[in-house]
Design a protein around this motif. Structure first.
Motif, PDB file in Angstrom:
ATOM      1  N   ILE A 137       8.628 -18.900 -34.178  1.00 60.75           N
ATOM      2  CA  ILE A 137       9.886 -18.407 -33.587  1.00 60.75           C
ATOM      3  C   ILE A 137       9.996 -16.897 -33.305  1.00 60.75           C
ATOM      4  O   ILE A 137       9.902 -16.329 -32.568  1.00 60.75           O
ATOM      5  N   GLN A 138      10.040 -16.480 -34.630  1.00 57.98           N
ATOM      6  CA  GLN A 138      10.393 -15.085 -34.840  1.00 57.98           C
ATOM      7  C   GLN A 138       9.080 -14.017 -34.330  1.00 57.98           C
ATOM      8  O   GLN A 138       9.328 -13.068 -33.945  1.00 57.98           O
ATOM      9  N   GLU A 140       7.254 -14.639 -31.995  1.00 60.54           N
ATOM     10  CA  GLU A 140       7.227 -14.594 -30.488  1.00 60.54           C
ATOM     11  C   GLU A 140       8.570 -13.616 -30.222  1.00 60.54           C
ATOM     12  O   GLU A 140       8.142 -12.761 -29.170  1.00 60.54           O
ATOM     13  N   SER A 141       9.707 -13.884 -30.505  1.00 55.47           N
ATOM     14  CA  SER A 141      10.877 -13.104 -30.183  1.00 55.47           C
ATOM     15  C   SER A 141      10.834 -11.625 -30.748  1.00 55.47           C
ATOM     16  O   SER A 141      11.395 -10.821 -30.019  1.00 55.47           O
ATOM     17  N   VAL A 142      10.253 -11.307 -32.007  1.00 56.28           N
ATOM     18  CA  VAL A 142      10.234  -9.904 -32.430  1.00 56.28           C
ATOM     19  C   VAL A 142       8.877  -9.122 -32.079  1.00 56.28           C
ATOM     20  O   VAL A 142       8.927  -7.903 -31.527  1.00 56.28           O
ATOM     21  N   GLY A 144       6.342 -10.590 -29.915  1.00 55.59           N
ATOM     22  CA  GLY A 144       5.958 -10.895 -28.720  1.00 55.59           C
ATOM     23  C   GLY A 144       4.502 -11.940 -28.719  1.00 55.59           C
ATOM     24  O   GLY A 144       3.651 -11.929 -27.964  1.00 55.59           O
ATOM     25  N   LYS A 146       2.774 -14.982 -28.300  1.00 58.11           N
ATOM     26  CA  LYS A 146       3.302 -16.277 -27.759  1.00 58.11           C
ATOM     27  C   LYS A 146       2.182 -17.462 -28.032  1.00 58.11           C
ATOM     28  O   LYS A 146       2.801 -18.601 -28.111  1.00 58.11           O
TER      29      LYS A 146
END
Length: 234
Positions: A137-138, A140-142, A144, A146
């Protein structure tokens, strides 16, 4: 896509709350909710819960340099032509360590009863899985990332498990915060932990498909012998 110059180099998470999942635990134990092992697991959970500390560390590196034996990342040389072939197109390569936490490992070590030790080990494994879920999860959010593809020494055809210690060289200053240790053999403490690389890819891939180890509780995909032969002979 996140611009590379805006990406952080390090990511450390030590505050992941442990969440007990009845369905997952019953699956790990291969037993029903009214069975003796599962009920004993619930009793041990009260003691173990404060000690279960899912956590992970990540460090970002730019594309590696190919060598005759493999690939060089962050100034550290890794031996493995299959590893190099899989990472050569990656714009960013991420070294990671994920763990269940050191305190639960200490409790397991000093537990004499074999059933209790096994059940605590499964609780530790659940904590590790939650660390890996949060890492994805992190990532992707931090960063990018995917579609995360993960590679671990010993599970890639020609990348020996003793090279895990080189991952810790790349993670110097991060893994110590998590209380991790690694021996020359590649064994990691706490045992319910993994270390390796991940990268962003357009095509889904599981390193388990090219790992012939059959008795592995962390296997995420079946072994593909045809692909393994192709990589071994390439």
């Amino acid at each position: 896509m996140v611009k590379e110059d805006s990406l952080p180099c390090d990511l450390l998470r030590v505050d992941i709350p442990f969440v007990f999942d009845e369905r997952i635990m019953q699956g790990l134990l291969h037993c029903a909710g009214n069975s003796r092992p599962y009920l004993r697991c619930l009793a041990l959970l009260e003691q173990a819960r404060p000690l279960l500390a899912p956590a992970f560390a990540v460090r970002r590196f730019s594309a590696g340099d190919l060598t005759d034996e493999g690939i060089r990342i962050g100034g550290v040389s890794f031996c493995g032509k299959v590893l190099a072939d899989m990472l050569k197109q990656a714009e960013n390569i991420y070294a990671y360590f994920a763990t269940c936490g050191r305190d639960i490992a200490r409790l397991i070590q000093k537990t004499a009863n074999y059933l209790d030790r096994y059940l605590l080990d499964q609780l530790a494994y659940m904590a590790y899985l939650q660390a890996m879920d949060q890492l994805a999860i992190q990532a992707e959010s931090v960063f990018g990332v995917k579609r995360l593809t993960r590679l671990c020494a010993g599970s890639v055809v020609d990348w020996n498990v003793d090279e895990i210690k080189k991952i810790f060289i790349l993670l110097d200053g991060l893994y110590q915060v998590l209380g991790a240790e690694v021996w020359d053999s590649g064994l990691i403490y706490p045992l319910k932990s993994t270390a390796g690389f991940f990268y962003d890819t357009e095509m889904a891939f599981e390193s388990c498909t090219i790992c012939p180890m059959l008795a592995c509780e962390t296997r995420r995909a079946p072994f593909d012998q045809t692909r393994w032969v192709q990589m071994t002979n390439s």
